[in-house]
Motif scaffolding. Sequence first.
Motif, PDB file in Angstrom:
ATOM      1  N   ASN A  32       0.803  -1.206   0.000  1.00 34.62           N
ATOM      2  CA  ASN A  32       0.000   0.000   0.000  1.00 34.62           C
ATOM      3  C   ASN A  32       0.843   1.266   0.000  1.00 34.62           C
ATOM      4  O   ASN A  32       0.382   2.327  -0.410  1.00 34.62           O
ATOM      5  CB  ASN A  32      -0.939   0.013   1.211  1.00 34.62           C
ATOM      6  N   PRO A 291     -11.983  -0.892  -0.006  1.00 42.18           N
ATOM      7  CA  PRO A 291     -10.808  -0.302   0.653  1.00 42.18           C
ATOM      8  C   PRO A 291      -9.515  -1.037   0.317  1.00 42.18           C
ATOM      9  O   PRO A 291      -8.435  -0.443   0.347  1.00 42.18           O
ATOM     10  CB  PRO A 291     -11.143  -0.427   2.150  1.00 42.18           C
ATOM     11  N   GLU A 292      -9.622  -2.319  -0.021  1.00 44.12           N
ATOM     12  CA  GLU A 292      -8.434  -3.125  -0.324  1.00 44.12           C
ATOM     13  C   GLU A 292      -8.049  -3.092  -1.802  1.00 44.12           C
ATOM     14  O   GLU A 292      -7.079  -3.729  -2.214  1.00 44.12           O
ATOM     15  CB  GLU A 292      -8.669  -4.588   0.077  1.00 44.12           C
ATOM     16  N   ASP A 400      -8.245   9.231  -0.151  1.00 44.90           N
ATOM     17  CA  ASP A 400      -9.047   8.016  -0.013  1.00 44.90           C
ATOM     18  C   ASP A 400     -10.266   8.086  -0.918  1.00 44.90           C
ATOM     19  O   ASP A 400     -10.876   9.151  -1.085  1.00 44.90           O
ATOM     20  CB  ASP A 400      -9.503   7.840   1.434  1.00 44.90           C
ATOM     21  N   LYS A 404     -13.239   3.473   0.962  1.00 47.57           N
ATOM     22  CA  LYS A 404     -12.172   3.512   1.967  1.00 47.57           C
ATOM     23  C   LYS A 404     -12.533   4.496   3.070  1.00 47.57           C
ATOM     24  O   LYS A 404     -12.276   4.247   4.257  1.00 47.57           O
ATOM     25  CB  LYS A 404     -10.838   3.890   1.317  1.00 47.57           C
ATOM     26  N   SER A 408     -13.553   3.376   7.137  1.00 48.84           N
ATOM     27  CA  SER A 408     -12.578   3.843   8.136  1.00 48.84           C
ATOM     28  C   SER A 408     -13.151   4.977   8.976  1.00 48.84           C
ATOM     29  O   SER A 408     -12.433   5.806   9.507  1.00 48.84           O
ATOM     30  CB  SER A 408     -11.284   4.288   7.457  1.00 48.84           C
TER      31      SER A 408
END
Length: 420
Positions: A32, A291-292, A400, A404, A408
Amino acid sequence: MRSFKKTFIFLLVAAMCLNNQALLAQKNKTANSAITTGQQDREYWSNLLYKMASPVILNLANNTLRKNMPVEVPPGAKPDFYKKVTHLEAVGRTMAGVAPWLALPDDDTREGKMRKELRLALLKGIVNAVDPASPDYLNFRTESQPIVDAAYMAQAFLRAPKALWEPLDSLTKKRVAEEFKALRTRTGAYNNWLLFAGINEVFLMTIGEQADPVRIQYAQNKIKEWYVGDGWYSDGPGFSMDYYNSYVIHPMLVDFFKVLSARNRVKTEEYDLALKRMIRYSEFSERFISPEGTYPAFGRSSTYRTAAFQALGQVALMEKLPEYIQPAQVRCGITAVMHRMYDQCNNFDSNGWLVLGFCGSQPMIADSYTSTGSLYMATLGFLPLGLPADNKFWTDPAADWTSKKAWSSQPFKKDYHVEY
């Protein structure tokens, strides 16, 4: 003693689990954090697109595409039919994906040299593709499939006329036009294929040839009838939940109406509405990115991989993103997808050709119409490379993307149905 052994084994297993978790966390952190700036993202995108497109373009330029490109087909299928159409598939789809990038001016950077190499090779390859004496003369004349892949070639010429059309010699231009007109002897499916036929005709219109008004009108009317709302078109009379709104419908319809609007063949409002609907669809595309950096593998043609983000990429390229979607969050979201898909899945064979699959070699998921050439739809996910390196898409700090933010505990925009 037995209690001590149990405790020791428990602690050993726990330590191993913690160590594995730490290694995984470090691996994810490394993955990341490997790309931290827009300039690094751009370098990654351009290197990846070059890796993907160069086998097609360089072999076509050298008259070795038929010789060197493998023809991988779905399990149980016989390759004879696919060999008639797969090479034009590879060329047309690759051209449509690289066109905005190759339209940028030359420069002395490493990326600029890669662009120039591919552009010059592609111009040479187009000459070969329509020369009946060439070993790589492409099939426009038989089967229905060439209607589709000529349309992607047409879209490439529309996206980069000064880079890919104007430099061609007059004989090659005449041959291209004749191949496109030869497509009129066939018809295709009663779905997005109408749009393929339509964009082939508007391309002919742009180069001074007589277009078939029936094919244009039919595509225009039916696609509009198949709009189901909230940024989604039905692909034919029945709705299919898949990525064809991005693979084909939105980007090609907007390019189709752009030509017609510029020539006063449709009202400007028709183009504006098509663009507005594509922008709305792009909101869903951006939210699909987890998000991944994964996205749902549903619907037909999942082997087209990053083509699922063509519509979002085209909206970014046109600098028409909705106000709440910042260019950097699109860049970062798509970059995360690319890293997840192309770094962690082996999508290329030993000679650099794409393999049938979604995440690696998964031939069992290929559709009956899919072969090696089909896979080069993946290049359509790279359209924002047509934005220059000093555009804010590439210069803004990392941001983001929506999911994401959502996962979060950050604020994110609520989503509502739209009426247009």
